[in-house]
Design a protein around this motif. Structure first.
Motif, PDB file in Angstrom:
ATOM      1  N   PHE A 172      -9.309 -13.649 -21.512  1.00  0.00           N
ATOM      2  CA  PHE A 172      -9.686 -12.992 -22.770  1.00  0.00           C
ATOM      3  C   PHE A 172     -11.012 -12.250 -22.622  1.00  0.00           C
ATOM      4  CE2 PHE A 172     -11.383 -12.756 -27.078  1.00  0.00           C
ATOM      5  CZ  PHE A 172     -10.270 -12.380 -27.817  1.00  0.00           C
ATOM      6  N   GLU A 173     -11.994 -12.904 -22.030  1.00  0.00           N
ATOM      7  CA  GLU A 173     -13.315 -12.295 -21.876  1.00  0.00           C
ATOM      8  C   GLU A 173     -13.347 -11.276 -20.740  1.00  0.00           C
ATOM      9  OE1 GLU A 173     -15.722 -12.584 -23.921  1.00  0.00           O
ATOM     10  OE2 GLU A 173     -14.891 -14.219 -25.135  1.00  0.00           O
ATOM     11  N   THR A 174     -12.716 -11.605 -19.639  1.00  0.00           N
ATOM     12  CA  THR A 174     -12.739 -10.719 -18.470  1.00  0.00           C
ATOM     13  C   THR A 174     -12.110  -9.365 -18.775  1.00  0.00           C
ATOM     14  OG1 THR A 174     -12.662 -12.615 -16.963  1.00  0.00           O
ATOM     15  CG2 THR A 174     -12.037 -10.461 -16.054  1.00  0.00           C
ATOM     16  N   PHE A 175     -10.995  -9.382 -19.514  1.00  0.00           N
ATOM     17  CA  PHE A 175     -10.283  -8.136 -19.790  1.00  0.00           C
ATOM     18  C   PHE A 175     -10.492  -7.646 -21.227  1.00  0.00           C
ATOM     19  CE2 PHE A 175      -7.948 -10.246 -16.317  1.00  0.00           C
ATOM     20  CZ  PHE A 175      -8.061  -9.251 -15.349  1.00  0.00           C
ATOM     21  N   ASP A 176     -11.470  -8.236 -21.907  1.00  0.00           N
ATOM     22  CA  ASP A 176     -11.905  -7.772 -23.224  1.00  0.00           C
ATOM     23  C   ASP A 176     -10.734  -7.619 -24.203  1.00  0.00           C
ATOM     24  OD1 ASP A 176     -13.586  -6.955 -25.216  1.00  0.00           O
ATOM     25  OD2 ASP A 176     -13.690  -4.871 -24.548  1.00  0.00           O
ATOM     26  N   HIS A 177     -10.139  -8.748 -24.546  1.00  0.00           N
ATOM     27  CA  HIS A 177      -8.977  -8.755 -25.433  1.00  0.00           C
ATOM     28  C   HIS A 177      -9.342  -8.857 -26.923  1.00  0.00           C
ATOM     29  CE1 HIS A 177      -5.951 -10.163 -22.096  1.00  0.00           C
ATOM     30  NE2 HIS A 177      -6.445  -8.957 -21.897  1.00  0.00           N
ATOM     31  N   HIS A 178     -10.602  -8.718 -27.245  1.00  0.00           N
ATOM     32  CA  HIS A 178     -11.042  -8.875 -28.638  1.00  0.00           C
ATOM     33  C   HIS A 178     -10.331  -7.921 -29.588  1.00  0.00           C
ATOM     34  CE1 HIS A 178     -14.333 -10.575 -26.214  1.00  0.00           C
ATOM     35  NE2 HIS A 178     -14.557 -11.374 -27.248  1.00  0.00           N
ATOM     36  N   ASN A 179     -10.019  -6.725 -29.112  1.00  0.00           N
ATOM     37  CA  ASN A 179      -9.468  -5.698 -29.994  1.00  0.00           C
ATOM     38  C   ASN A 179      -7.956  -5.543 -29.893  1.00  0.00           C
ATOM     39  OD1 ASN A 179     -11.989  -4.896 -31.107  1.00  0.00           O
ATOM     40  ND2 ASN A 179     -12.431  -3.759 -29.214  1.00  0.00           N
ATOM     41  N   LEU A 180      -7.297  -6.505 -29.258  1.00  0.00           N
ATOM     42  CA  LEU A 180      -5.845  -6.402 -29.093  1.00  0.00           C
ATOM     43  C   LEU A 180      -5.104  -7.057 -30.263  1.00  0.00           C
ATOM     44  CD1 LEU A 180      -5.352  -7.315 -25.306  1.00  0.00           C
ATOM     45  CD2 LEU A 180      -5.845  -5.078 -26.329  1.00  0.00           C
ATOM     46  N   VAL A 181      -3.935  -6.499 -30.580  1.00  0.00           N
ATOM     47  CA  VAL A 181      -2.976  -7.182 -31.450  1.00  0.00           C
ATOM     48  C   VAL A 181      -1.702  -7.328 -30.622  1.00  0.00           C
ATOM     49  CG1 VAL A 181      -2.217  -4.990 -32.506  1.00  0.00           C
ATOM     50  CG2 VAL A 181      -1.704  -7.182 -33.627  1.00  0.00           C
ATOM     51  N   ARG A 182      -1.184  -8.563 -30.582  1.00  0.00           N
ATOM     52  CA  ARG A 182      -0.079  -8.844 -29.660  1.00  0.00           C
ATOM     53  C   ARG A 182       1.041  -9.630 -30.323  1.00  0.00           C
ATOM     54  NH1 ARG A 182      -3.603 -11.380 -24.775  1.00  0.00           N
ATOM     55  NH2 ARG A 182      -5.092 -11.835 -26.431  1.00  0.00           N
ATOM     56  N   ILE A 183       2.228  -9.420 -29.781  1.00  0.00           N
ATOM     57  CA  ILE A 183       3.383 -10.228 -30.168  1.00  0.00           C
ATOM     58  C   ILE A 183       3.885 -10.950 -28.923  1.00  0.00           C
ATOM     59  CG2 ILE A 183       4.923  -8.203 -29.916  1.00  0.00           C
ATOM     60  CD1 ILE A 183       6.751  -9.580 -32.038  1.00  0.00           C
ATOM     61  N   PHE A 184       4.133 -12.247 -29.070  1.00  0.00           N
ATOM     62  CA  PHE A 184       4.663 -13.077 -27.992  1.00  0.00           C
ATOM     63  C   PHE A 184       6.040 -13.563 -28.421  1.00  0.00           C
ATOM     64  CE2 PHE A 184       0.089 -13.372 -28.115  1.00  0.00           C
ATOM     65  CZ  PHE A 184      -0.323 -13.319 -26.791  1.00  0.00           C
ATOM     66  N   THR A 185       7.031 -13.373 -27.574  1.00  0.00           N
ATOM     67  CA  THR A 185       8.373 -13.842 -27.919  1.00  0.00           C
ATOM     68  C   THR A 185       9.019 -14.484 -26.695  1.00  0.00           C
ATOM     69  OG1 THR A 185      10.400 -13.207 -29.117  1.00  0.00           O
ATOM     70  CG2 THR A 185       9.693 -11.747 -27.340  1.00  0.00           C
ATOM     71  N   PRO A 186       9.782 -15.560 -26.879  1.00  0.00           N
ATOM     72  CA  PRO A 186      10.378 -16.250 -25.728  1.00  0.00           C
ATOM     73  C   PRO A 186      11.566 -15.484 -25.150  1.00  0.00           C
ATOM     74  CG  PRO A 186      11.066 -17.308 -27.757  1.00  0.00           C
ATOM     75  CD  PRO A 186      10.063 -16.258 -28.145  1.00  0.00           C
ATOM     76  N   ILE A 187      11.752 -15.619 -23.855  1.00  0.00           N
ATOM     77  CA  ILE A 187      12.971 -15.123 -23.198  1.00  0.00           C
ATOM     78  C   ILE A 187      13.935 -16.302 -23.170  1.00  0.00           C
ATOM     79  CG2 ILE A 187      13.944 -14.103 -21.107  1.00  0.00           C
ATOM     80  CD1 ILE A 187      11.083 -13.207 -20.369  1.00  0.00           C
ATOM     81  N   ILE A 188      15.019 -16.192 -23.912  1.00  0.00           N
ATOM     82  CA  ILE A 188      15.896 -17.352 -24.077  1.00  0.00           C
ATOM     83  C   ILE A 188      17.313 -17.083 -23.587  1.00  0.00           C
ATOM     84  CG2 ILE A 188      14.578 -18.255 -26.025  1.00  0.00           C
ATOM     85  CD1 ILE A 188      16.728 -17.195 -27.887  1.00  0.00           C
ATOM     86  N   LEU A 189      17.951 -18.168 -23.158  1.00  0.00           N
ATOM     87  CA  LEU A 189      19.376 -18.176 -22.864  1.00  0.00           C
ATOM     88  C   LEU A 189      20.041 -19.070 -23.891  1.00  0.00           C
ATOM     89  CD1 LEU A 189      19.191 -18.694 -18.985  1.00  0.00           C
ATOM     90  CD2 LEU A 189      19.640 -16.544 -20.178  1.00  0.00           C
ATOM     91  N   MET A 190      21.135 -18.582 -24.466  1.00  0.00           N
ATOM     92  CA  MET A 190      21.860 -19.377 -25.447  1.00  0.00           C
ATOM     93  C   MET A 190      23.123 -19.933 -24.796  1.00  0.00           C
ATOM     94  SD  MET A 190      21.197 -20.319 -28.513  1.00  0.00           S
ATOM     95  CE  MET A 190      20.169 -19.043 -29.224  1.00  0.00           C
ATOM     96  N   ARG A 191      23.376 -21.215 -25.044  1.00  0.00           N
ATOM     97  CA  ARG A 191      24.518 -21.885 -24.431  1.00  0.00           C
ATOM     98  C   ARG A 191      25.360 -22.585 -25.485  1.00  0.00           C
ATOM     99  NH1 ARG A 191      20.843 -25.580 -20.807  1.00  0.00           N
ATOM    100  NH2 ARG A 191      19.841 -25.613 -22.840  1.00  0.00           N
ATOM    101  N   ASP A 192      26.668 -22.714 -25.199  1.00  0.00           N
ATOM    102  CA  ASP A 192      27.512 -23.490 -26.106  1.00  0.00           C
ATOM    103  C   ASP A 192      27.315 -24.970 -25.795  1.00  0.00           C
ATOM    104  OD1 ASP A 192      29.016 -24.046 -23.821  1.00  0.00           O
ATOM    105  OD2 ASP A 192      30.588 -22.610 -24.311  1.00  0.00           O
ATOM    106  N   GLU A 193      28.048 -25.834 -26.488  1.00  0.00           N
ATOM    107  CA  GLU A 193      27.830 -27.272 -26.332  1.00  0.00           C
ATOM    108  C   GLU A 193      28.204 -27.790 -24.948  1.00  0.00           C
ATOM    109  OE1 GLU A 193      29.994 -28.765 -29.728  1.00  0.00           O
ATOM    110  OE2 GLU A 193      28.142 -28.933 -30.898  1.00  0.00           O
ATOM    111  N   SER A 194      29.063 -27.028 -24.234  1.00  0.00           N
ATOM    112  CA  SER A 194      29.455 -27.438 -22.878  1.00  0.00           C
ATOM    113  C   SER A 194      28.432 -27.015 -21.835  1.00  0.00           C
ATOM    114  CB  SER A 194      30.823 -26.841 -22.520  1.00  0.00           C
ATOM    115  OG  SER A 194      30.722 -25.427 -22.370  1.00  0.00           O
ATOM    116  N   GLY A 195      27.443 -26.209 -22.253  1.00  0.00           N
ATOM    117  CA  GLY A 195      26.418 -25.738 -21.329  1.00  0.00           C
ATOM    118  C   GLY A 195      26.667 -24.358 -20.775  1.00  0.00           C
TER     119      GLY A 195
END
Length: 317
Positions: A172-195
């Motif tokens: 955060f400090e090294t790359f000066d992230h004070h002025n950033l606005v960000r969205i974080f979202t997971p990369i997901i796999l969806m599975r049925d009950e059998s896997g």
């Protein structure tokens, strides 16, 4: 010229997978050849009629078995080839996100099961600055988690402007992230009950209804978006996260952008999965199981034929 240690490690593991895959297939192929030239089943009585019967029938079983081995070779070769395309796939996804949603930067982090960490592996814009620098343990204790680990563990999407206590302070400090606005979202796999991994669930999912925002009462933008579970499906498997945003923290990231990003990432998650070492090993294992089942079935049928032929020969002698 100094070589990147991560690149050397990646090449080592790719070579290792190739050796394992080829070794397994060689074993099964040798088994098939041995089966071909040892056609006679274990029987008490042989007759000329029985031997003729076996020579006519058993090669058909062998050809089917050999065909399965060739199909397995093709599937494993195809899966292994994808390992060399991971960098290309990640870069394409980053640019697709930037081009379609207008973000200034994008970064992709992936879960590394062997070390129980999440690591930044590819980025564009300023997102490339923390590639191979950001690496955090997937802590069970929420108080010890970095933001990326929190996204993986909680499987939610989060929009944050400015500072947050879960950010890596050095980055955060090294790359000066004070002025950033960000969205974080997971990369997901969806599975049925059998896997079984599902490929098009995101097309039927009602994002407007089930992607629920919760606005946190702070001066700057802070929203946590939870995803309602899908009835009849197993919990999502998180394999990484995407971070995207703007260099001006006053720029708003809308809920529609969040939906579009989550849907696009869900769609591209299968490409990422197929380019990972774990998928190749799963492909090798699955084909090995199929071949073992086929080998067992083929030998069982062969022995039954031999037994029946022997019995018929004994009855007519």
């Amino acid at each position: 010229m100094t070589r990147n240690p991560n690149e050397v490690s990646k090449q080592f593991w790719i070579a290792f997978v190739l050796d394992v895959a080829v070794g397994i297939l060689c074993i099964f192929h040798q088994g098939a050849i041995a089966y071909r030239y040892n056609l006679q089943p274990l029987v008490i009585h042989h007759s000329q009629e029985m031997c003729m019967h076996n020579s006519q029938q058993l090669p058909e079983d062998f050809k089917a078995f050999e065909q399965q081995i060739l199909q397995a070779e093709n599937q494993i070769a195809k899966a292994t080839t994808e390992l060399f395309r991971l960098e290309f796939i990640l870069d394409r996804i980053c640019h697709e996100i930037q081009d379609s949603l207008g973000f200034d930067f994008v970064n992709i982090s992936l879960v590394i099961p062997a070390s129980n960490t999440i690591e930044a592996v590819h980025g564009i814009g300023i997102g490339k600055n923390w590639v191979n620098r950001a690496r955090h343990y997937l802590e069970d204790d929420p108080e010890l988690r970095d933001i990326q680990a929190d996204i993986v563990k909680e499987c939610h999407t989060e929009i944050i402007a400015g500072h947050n206590e879960r950010f890596d302070s050095w980055i955060f400090e090294t790359f000066d992230h004070h002025n950033l606005v960000r969205i974080f979202t997971p990369i997901i796999l969806m599975r049925d009950e059998s896997g079984k991994t599902l490929e098009d669930w995101f097309e039927q999912y009602d994002w407007q209804e089930n992607f629920v925002p919760n606005h946190i009462g702070t001066e700057k933008q802070h929203t946590i978006i939870t995803m309602k579970p899908i009835p009849g499906y197993a919990p999502p498997k998180v394999i990484g996260s995407v971070e995207a945003g703007y260099e001006n923290c006053d720029t708003k990231i809308t809920h529609q952008q969040a939906i579009a990003l989550a849907k696009l990432v869900a769609q591209r998650s299968l490409d990422i999965r197929k380019a990972r070492l774990r998928y190749v090993l799963e492909t090798v294992a699955e084909n090995a199981r199929h071949i073992l089942r086929a080998d067992f079935t083929t030998n069982t049928v062969a022995n039954l034929r031999g037994f029946n032929t022997c019995r018929n020969g004994m009855n007519t002698s």
